[in-house]
Write a protein that holds these residues in place. Sequence first.
Motif, short mmCIF file in Angstrom:
data_model
loop_
_atom_site.label_atom_id
_atom_site.label_comp_id
_atom_site.label_asym_id
_atom_site.label_seq_id
_atom_site.Cartn_x
_atom_site.Cartn_y
_atom_site.Cartn_z
N LEU A 155 8.40 5.51 5.01
CA LEU A 155 9.75 6.21 4.44
C LEU A 155 9.91 7.76 5.33
CD1 LEU A 155 11.70 5.41 2.41
CD2 LEU A 155 10.30 6.55 0.70
N ALA A 156 8.50 8.39 5.42
CA ALA A 156 8.76 9.72 6.06
C ALA A 156 9.13 9.63 7.13
CB ALA A 156 7.29 10.24 5.69
N ILE A 174 -5.49 8.97 -2.78
CA ILE A 174 -3.88 8.49 -2.93
C ILE A 174 -3.25 7.98 -1.65
CG2 ILE A 174 -2.99 11.09 -2.56
CD1 ILE A 174 -1.85 8.23 -5.01
N ASN A 175 -3.96 8.77 -0.50
CA ASN A 175 -3.38 8.39 0.67
C ASN A 175 -4.33 7.24 1.44
OD1 ASN A 175 -1.06 10.19 0.64
ND2 ASN A 175 -2.48 11.68 1.20
N SER A 176 -5.02 6.40 0.71
CA SER A 176 -5.74 5.21 1.22
C SER A 176 -6.49 5.43 2.46
CB SER A 176 -4.85 4.02 1.66
OG SER A 176 -4.01 3.89 0.43
N ARG A 196 3.64 2.58 2.93
CA ARG A 196 4.91 2.79 2.49
C ARG A 196 5.54 3.95 2.70
NH1 ARG A 196 4.82 0.79 -2.90
NH2 ARG A 196 4.73 2.77 -3.58
N ARG A 197 4.77 5.04 2.13
CA ARG A 197 5.29 6.50 2.25
C ARG A 197 5.42 7.18 3.66
NH1 ARG A 197 1.71 9.38 0.17
NH2 ARG A 197 0.21 7.97 -0.76
N ARG A 198 4.50 6.57 4.57
CA ARG A 198 4.55 7.03 5.82
C ARG A 198 5.76 6.46 6.46
NH1 ARG A 198 -0.73 6.77 7.40
NH2 ARG A 198 -0.45 4.41 7.66
N ASP A 209 5.63 10.43 -4.37
CA ASP A 209 6.28 9.45 -5.00
C ASP A 209 5.52 9.49 -6.46
OD1 ASP A 209 6.65 6.87 -6.09
OD2 ASP A 209 6.24 5.62 -4.26
N HIS A 256 1.08 14.28 3.18
CA HIS A 256 0.87 13.12 3.97
C HIS A 256 2.04 12.37 4.56
CE1 HIS A 256 0.67 8.54 4.17
NE2 HIS A 256 -0.44 8.84 4.99
N SER A 257 3.26 12.53 3.62
CA SER A 257 4.32 11.95 3.81
C SER A 257 5.41 12.08 3.14
CB SER A 257 4.19 10.25 3.98
OG SER A 257 3.84 9.77 2.73
N VAL A 258 5.85 11.52 1.92
CA VAL A 258 6.71 11.83 0.88
C VAL A 258 6.18 11.75 -0.40
CG1 VAL A 258 8.81 11.59 2.15
CG2 VAL A 258 7.82 9.69 1.18
N GLN A 289 0.80 -1.20 0.01
CA GLN A 289 -0.04 -0.15 0.06
C GLN A 289 0.83 1.10 0.08
OE1 GLN A 289 -1.82 1.81 3.20
NE2 GLN A 289 -3.91 1.04 2.44
N GLY A 290 0.59 2.18 -1.06
CA GLY A 290 1.41 3.35 -1.13
C GLY A 290 1.63 4.19 0.05
N ALA A 291 0.35 4.65 0.70
CA ALA A 291 0.26 5.38 1.84
C ALA A 291 1.12 4.89 3.00
CB ALA A 291 -1.19 5.52 2.13
N GLU A 317 4.12 6.24 -8.03
CA GLU A 317 2.59 6.08 -7.55
C GLU A 317 1.60 7.01 -7.84
OE1 GLU A 317 2.59 6.01 -3.27
OE2 GLU A 317 0.30 5.69 -3.08
#
Lengths: 445, 224
Positions: free
Chosen positions: A273-274, B154-156, A269-271, B115, B111-113, A265-267, B118
């Motif tokens: 990473l962040a 995008i951020n589920s 994964r990104r969280r 991508d 949200h975070s970083v 899940q992208g969100a 994605e």
Amino acid sequence: MVLAKLAPHLLSWAGIVLAMGRGFSGRRSVVAAGAIVGFPLGVAGACLLSRAYPGDFSFAIIRDIVGGSFLLLWGGAVAAIYSSTVREFPRSWGERLANSPFCAGAVALSSGMIAGAISACRLVGTYNTLPPFLLLALAASILALAALAVERALAASFPVSHSGLMASVVALLLFSASSIIRLDLFSPLTMKLMKFSHDFVHQFFESMLIPDHLFIRTYLWGYIGLLFGNGVGFWGALILWFTPAVLVALAIQWERLPSVAHIRQGAQRRRLLATGIRARRFRLVIPVLAMVVLAAAVYRSRFPSVEYWDPKPLPISASPSGDIFIPKKGDVDLEDGKLHKYLFKQGGREARFFVLMTPAGKLTVDLDACAICKPDGYGQAEGTVICYYCKTLIPLETVGQPGGCNPIPLPFTEKEDGVHIDGLTLLNMWGTNAQSTARVKGGGK
Amino acid sequence: MSTTIIETGGLTRNYGDICALKPLDLKVPEGEWLSVMGHSGSGKSTLLNLLGGLDRPSNGSLRVGGEDMQGLTEDGLARFRREFVGIIFQQHHLIPYLTAVENVMMAQYFHSVPDEAEARLALERVGLGHRLKNRPSELSGGEQQRVCIARAIINSPKLLLGDEPTGNLDHKSTLMVMELLKELRAEERFTIVMVTHNPEVAAWGDRTIYLDDGILVREERTRS
Ligand SMILES: Nc1ncnc2c1ncn2[C@@H]1O[C@H](COP(=O)(O)OP(=O)(O)OP(=O)(O)O)[C@@H](O)[C@H]1O
Ligand SMILES: [Mg+2]
């Protein structure tokens, strides 16, 4: 009053304890114990040392210990870079050791001792009674506890890596040392580098390149001169000074982020990473702060807040036979331990020199210039004379001995009532010296 | 689908003297598609803003995703908005000088970083794979709204809120957007609360509630 003098030292001490409390998370009590025991030990050690070896030697020992911690930081920084760039670095062993209570206690104890010794040096010589030293130890203990309390209140998301801890502790120790001119490390470092380049250039170019080649000589010297300048020592020292902290910062920046590729899940994964990136950024704060502290140390070393005894050269003349006589008890008291400068002019030539009584009780007469620097002369501060050109401190004990940036000793005869100096010798020595340093520096005073 | 994602008890919102939302009791089970209808000024947007954490209740209790919204700090509320909800408005609120991908990446950034790969994928999913590098002004209304959907999911998020997302769209674009939402919901299993004036649009939901002057006056299940 005493505490105001000690402010920079106590401040850096508080910073050291705070960093240690953070760096050895979960070992606060060990850190507190080590710090509170170590500091007074260091104070006592410095006092004993200064009693056993009055004069510069005790300072030199403490300075060497601080220098040793700087070398350790170099080692730690290189290790950090290595472990962050090399795959499969066996980190578990070293990390377990660094996390052990033994390590926390040892680091707290030793940095406490060094910080205590440095702070005590501020008082040694000015105070001969016990109370100021007791006050110092007490203030340091209270500050240590306060710093740990502040540390506890800090946000948990502000971690300090072990290399960062090392950088900050050493930087703060260097800062503390830099405000005592006899413990300062930066200016000796500058000096060493300058001497090194000086010697190197002499040996290399004079013996190998410039034997008798008329054409090369003149124009090459223009470039070679650059290598002699104060700039080489200063910039070189700056590089040596900041590199470890920069390496530590780079090591943190190059640390690999948590691997997230397997998370679908992208969100999410990104969280993750962040979070990794944010933690890394926070860990970078400490080495960056260490660089700021190091810069402050350089500043204090370059512009020490001590007052120099900077006498104006008194004009003096010679008898018809060329003899300069300075009475011991005339307008000035030659034997008061202060620097007394004179300016001698004859036939369009001039020379500056000074008379000084060393702590050992011997009079010495020296040129107001050294063999390597532009003849900017010397001032006096805290048991030393300082070369205004390169900011080197020369302990009073060694004034009268030739070499390095020491003032060039002049032959003189001491009589019951005063000192006699030969005017012509003086002018010649000044002339040769000023000429040689002026050639190198591109013009003397 | 037994857990409740939204639960309000006596939820009220006053603007000075105006009572935009009278005490409201509402339960939404996880995964439901709820449509909200009512006259202009009946408090639909007010309700939606409360659910999305954009606004705070004047009174009553509000639990969204097990979180007591009254107890959240400003930071907590911001985190909730960032991680739990996605919102689509009637006006698209896209950044005009950024391309479609960049607009989606902006949401990732907050949200975070970011991508980019994605973000591209998300736009391809809403059928805009060929308009990645176009700015909002170069897109049709329906396309803009699809960018908004890509951005919103995008951020589920667990909860997708729509405030008249099809209000500016013609019949064909509306159908397309609704079809897309239905597909995405089947894949991602988020809950939808959508405000609309259009009974046809409301009929896409599992249930419709009617607000009048801040009061829940009626609700009906969509027969499917
Ligand atoms: N920020 C505000 N300050 C004061 N009054 C407000 C505010 N927001 C909304 N209101 C009032 O609250 C009431 C409900 O507004 P709301 O926006 O929820 O209506 P709505 O059902 O969304 O209407 P529409 O269908 O026109 O969008 C209205 O009377 C409106 O004037
Ligand atoms: Mg509205």
